[in-house]
Motif scaffolding. Structure first.
Motif, PDB file in Angstrom:
ATOM      1  N   ASN A  64      -7.051   6.567   1.955  1.00 31.81           N
ATOM      2  CA  ASN A  64      -6.292   7.807   1.858  1.00 31.81           C
ATOM      3  C   ASN A  64      -5.005   7.550   1.085  1.00 31.81           C
ATOM      4  O   ASN A  64      -4.261   6.629   1.408  1.00 31.81           O
ATOM      5  N   LEU A  65      -4.761   8.368   0.092  1.00 30.11           N
ATOM      6  CA  LEU A  65      -3.509   8.301  -0.641  1.00 30.11           C
ATOM      7  C   LEU A  65      -2.469   9.035   0.181  1.00 30.11           C
ATOM      8  O   LEU A  65      -2.528  10.245   0.349  1.00 30.11           O
ATOM      9  N   TRP A  75       4.796   3.786 -11.410  1.00 29.32           N
ATOM     10  CA  TRP A  75       3.997   4.442 -10.388  1.00 29.32           C
ATOM     11  C   TRP A  75       4.086   3.644  -9.097  1.00 29.32           C
ATOM     12  O   TRP A  75       3.934   2.427  -9.096  1.00 29.32           O
ATOM     13  N   THR A  76       4.283   4.332  -7.987  1.00 29.35           N
ATOM     14  CA  THR A  76       4.240   3.723  -6.664  1.00 29.35           C
ATOM     15  C   THR A  76       3.236   4.514  -5.836  1.00 29.35           C
ATOM     16  O   THR A  76       3.371   5.726  -5.667  1.00 29.35           O
ATOM     17  N   LEU A  77       2.206   3.825  -5.344  1.00 27.84           N
ATOM     18  CA  LEU A  77       1.164   4.451  -4.545  1.00 27.84           C
ATOM     19  C   LEU A  77       1.130   3.797  -3.161  1.00 27.84           C
ATOM     20  O   LEU A  77       1.127   2.575  -3.055  1.00 27.84           O
ATOM     21  N   ASN A  78       1.109   4.606  -2.116  1.00 30.59           N
ATOM     22  CA  ASN A  78       0.953   4.112  -0.756  1.00 30.59           C
ATOM     23  C   ASN A  78      -0.403   4.576  -0.244  1.00 30.59           C
ATOM     24  O   ASN A  78      -0.656   5.783  -0.161  1.00 30.59           O
ATOM     25  N   LEU A  79      -1.260   3.626   0.083  1.00 25.77           N
ATOM     26  CA  LEU A  79      -2.628   3.902   0.506  1.00 25.77           C
ATOM     27  C   LEU A  79      -2.833   3.434   1.945  1.00 25.77           C
ATOM     28  O   LEU A  79      -2.176   2.504   2.404  1.00 25.77           O
ATOM     29  N   LYS A  95      -2.778  -0.786   5.378  1.00 28.93           N
ATOM     30  CA  LYS A  95      -1.708  -0.241   4.548  1.00 28.93           C
ATOM     31  C   LYS A  95      -1.612  -1.048   3.256  1.00 28.93           C
ATOM     32  O   LYS A  95      -1.637  -2.270   3.284  1.00 28.93           O
ATOM     33  N   VAL A  96      -1.482  -0.329   2.136  1.00 24.56           N
ATOM     34  CA  VAL A  96      -1.356  -0.979   0.826  1.00 24.56           C
ATOM     35  C   VAL A  96      -0.315  -0.225   0.015  1.00 24.56           C
ATOM     36  O   VAL A  96      -0.306   1.008  -0.004  1.00 24.56           O
TER      37      VAL A  96
END
Length: 119
Positions: A64-65, A75-79, A95-96
């Protein structure tokens, strides 16, 4: 814009190096100039090692984004609950955080170095 090489300094090994250097400067065992030279060499070595010595590639899917941000061409993405796969393993991470940037936009390119393996 924050320097891209600052990302290496926030890794576990980068934080440990900086803490150790700070302790050495505080105790007088190392000059601040030499500590800064060590940090700059660390940045160059990390760039070189990732560019020349890492051959493994990983892919990810699912998950899940949770949040994303695009600021200053970074770009910073938290997955969450993301499956990562490479040639050998497949694992789900709870968590990534992914930080991605375009190296062509860095104002001062990192001066290339060579290691003993590359000579």
């Amino acid at each position: 814009m924050a320097e891209a090489i600052d990302l290496y300094r926030h890794s576990a090994i980068g934080v440990a190096l900086i803490e150790t250097l700070n302790e050495m400067v505080a105790s007088g065992a190392l000059s601040p100039e030499l500590a800064m030279a060590v940090i700059m060499q660390f940045d160059k070595s990390m760039c070189h090692a990732l560019d020349k010595h890492v051959e493994s590639r990983a892919t990810f899917k699912g998950g899940n984004l949770r949040t994303y941000r695009f600021c200053d061409s970074i770009w910073t993405l938290n997955l969450r609950n993301t499956t990562f796969m490479n040639e050998e393993i497949e694992t789900v991470l709870p968590k990534v955080k992914i930080v991605a940037y375009d190296m062509r936009l860095i104002e001062e390119p990192v001066v290339p170095i060579t290691c003993q393996q590359c000579q």
